[in-house]
Design an enzyme around this catalytic site. Structure first.
Site, PDB file in Angstrom:
ATOM      1  N   HIS A   1      -0.724   4.433   8.346  1.00  0.00           N
ATOM      2  CA  HIS A   1       0.153   3.316   8.721  1.00  0.00           C
ATOM      3  C   HIS A   1       1.606   3.588   8.344  1.00  0.00           C
ATOM      4  O   HIS A   1       2.518   3.141   9.048  1.00  0.00           O
ATOM      5  CB  HIS A   1      -0.403   1.983   8.175  1.00  0.00           C
ATOM      6  CG  HIS A   1       0.222   1.432   6.954  1.00  0.00           C
ATOM      7  ND1 HIS A   1      -0.091   1.873   5.690  1.00  0.00           N
ATOM      8  CD2 HIS A   1       1.148   0.439   6.792  1.00  0.00           C
ATOM      9  CE1 HIS A   1       0.600   1.174   4.799  1.00  0.00           C
ATOM     10  NE2 HIS A   1       1.362   0.305   5.437  1.00  0.00           N
TER      11      HIS A   1
ATOM     12  N   PHE B   1       5.077   6.878  -0.624  1.00  0.00           N
ATOM     13  CA  PHE B   1       4.653   6.547  -1.982  1.00  0.00           C
ATOM     14  C   PHE B   1       3.776   5.300  -1.980  1.00  0.00           C
ATOM     15  O   PHE B   1       4.107   4.290  -1.346  1.00  0.00           O
ATOM     16  CB  PHE B   1       5.863   6.286  -2.880  1.00  0.00           C
ATOM     17  CG  PHE B   1       6.655   7.525  -3.217  1.00  0.00           C
ATOM     18  CD1 PHE B   1       6.476   8.176  -4.436  1.00  0.00           C
ATOM     19  CD2 PHE B   1       7.584   8.031  -2.326  1.00  0.00           C
ATOM     20  CE1 PHE B   1       7.207   9.307  -4.750  1.00  0.00           C
ATOM     21  CE2 PHE B   1       8.330   9.167  -2.629  1.00  0.00           C
ATOM     22  CZ  PHE B   1       8.137   9.810  -3.842  1.00  0.00           C
TER      23      PHE B   1
ATOM     24  N   SER C   1       0.835  -1.204   0.000  1.00  0.00           N
ATOM     25  CA  SER C   1       0.000   0.000   0.000  1.00  0.00           C
ATOM     26  C   SER C   1       0.869   1.252   0.000  1.00  0.00           C
ATOM     27  O   SER C   1       0.601   2.204  -0.724  1.00  0.00           O
ATOM     28  CB  SER C   1      -0.930   0.004   1.217  1.00  0.00           C
ATOM     29  OG  SER C   1      -1.877  -1.035   1.142  1.00  0.00           O
ATOM     30  N   GLU C   2       1.922   1.269   0.833  1.00  0.00           N
ATOM     31  CA  GLU C   2       2.862   2.381   0.843  1.00  0.00           C
ATOM     32  C   GLU C   2       4.271   1.916   1.159  1.00  0.00           C
ATOM     33  O   GLU C   2       4.474   0.893   1.816  1.00  0.00           O
ATOM     34  CB  GLU C   2       2.464   3.460   1.868  1.00  0.00           C
ATOM     35  CG  GLU C   2       1.310   4.345   1.457  1.00  0.00           C
ATOM     36  CD  GLU C   2      -0.008   3.904   2.037  1.00  0.00           C
ATOM     37  OE1 GLU C   2      -1.051   4.454   1.648  1.00  0.00           O
ATOM     38  OE2 GLU C   2       0.006   2.986   2.876  1.00  0.00           O
ATOM     39  N   THR C   3       5.227   2.698   0.690  1.00  0.00           N
ATOM     40  CA  THR C   3       6.646   2.577   1.025  1.00  0.00           C
ATOM     41  C   THR C   3       7.110   3.957   1.457  1.00  0.00           C
ATOM     42  O   THR C   3       6.738   4.960   0.835  1.00  0.00           O
ATOM     43  CB  THR C   3       7.458   2.099  -0.187  1.00  0.00           C
ATOM     44  OG1 THR C   3       7.012   0.785  -0.560  1.00  0.00           O
ATOM     45  CG2 THR C   3       8.949   2.048   0.125  1.00  0.00           C
TER      46      THR C   3
END
Length: 304
Positions: free
Chosen positions: A79, A68, A48-50
């Site tokens: 999160h 991102f 979902s994100e980094t």
């Protein structure tokens, strides 16, 4: 030319066990990476994100954090904030190991509070800004159809509206948990239903039938905005969710408020997102969202 190496830690956020919650990859030192490279890494991770930790540009922040999705950069997210704060604390990236510090994100400083040992926190809280809600959506039946439902599946008397404490989502209250689990987003129909409004993530939820339980069953869809078909845990949406629940009297709230949002259950990544704040005059104030974090992977990226 030899490849550059970047250490990353992958954690599961809003859970107390491996393979629960929402996975997050945290690159410990994003210095030297171009924006396009960060986006390519996020696409490679396919989470979902980094996040990428960088030196702060503000004296009141411990680090600058860029976030991102596989498709785009976010100015604020839940999160990633909670997970990055945990990684920074555990890996000695916060000078003096304080229990309270700020992360510099696109919306500005985001305060976080660590519970337990600041070097091995058991729980992380992130502060949200004041909630803001858009007007009620009048085309309830059209929105329901875009979710594979009917108008009868919506919670009577509870408005469909956008809300934000930093990132905007559309909140759609449904009759019960089973209805939440039946929802299936039809992106073209939802885009048509949104009309000329900016595209936002679609957050569906059903409070516990007992308003004193302080619990809600939730899901969030964002394939059309962030390349995320369904998000296991959406901390940035959970702050305004708490404000919505209190404002619409879908939970019983007086004075200190404590609510748990169960998200990601149907997709096999049960996340528990805790909401706390203070009810004043029918509104939720001093909003914080928190949860546990569990380490999963310690690895190295090679970038040409």
């Amino acid at each position: 030319m030899s490849a550059r190496e970047y250490r990353f830690i992958q954690v599961d956020v809003f859970t107390d066990r491996v393979f629960g919650g929402n996975p997050l990859a945290v690159v410990l030192d994003g210095g030297g990476l171009a924006e396009g490279e960060m986006q390519a890494i996020a696409m490679e991770m396919n989470l979902s994100e980094t996040t990428f930790i960088l030196p702060p540009t503000r004296l009141d922040c411990a680090a600058r954090v860029r976030i991102f999705t596989p498709r785009r950069e976010l100015q604020f997210a839940g999160h990633p904030t909670v997970g990055t704060a945990w990684v920074m604390a555990v890996h000695g990236l916060v000078a003096g190991s304080p229990s309270v510090f700020k992360l510099e994100e696109g919306i500005g400083p985001v305060p976080v509070t660590l519970e337990g040992d600041p070097k091995q926190p058991s729980f992380i809280w992130m502060r949200h800004g004041p909630p803001e809600f858009g007007p009620e959506m009048a085309n309830r039946a059209e929105i329901a159809v875009a979710l594979g439902l009917t108008e009868a599946d919506l919670t009577p008397g509870a408005p469909i509206q956008t809300g934000s404490t930093g990132s905007r989502f559309m909140f759609v209250p449904l009759r019960d948990r089973a209805t939440v689990d039946r929802a299936l987003l039809d992106v073209p129909k939802m885009i048509e239903a949104l009309g000329d409004q900016p595209l936002v993530g679609i957050f569906v939820f059903a409070p516990d039938p007992d308003p004193t339980a302080g619990r809600v069953h939730s899901r969030m869809f964002a394939p059309h905005t962030s390349g995320i078909p369904e998000d296991p845990a959406t901390g940035s949406a959970t702050g305004p969710l708490g404000a919505y629940l209190v404002k619409q009297k879908l939970v019983k709230a007086s004075g200190p408020v404590s609510i748990v949002s169960d998200q990601g259950v149907k997709m096999g990544r049960h996340s528990r997102l805790h909401i706390r704040g203070v009810e004043r005059g029918g509104a939720l104030t001093e909003i914080e969202v928190g949860g546990g974090v569990v380490p999963v992977i310690d690895g190295r990226l090679r970038v040409p």
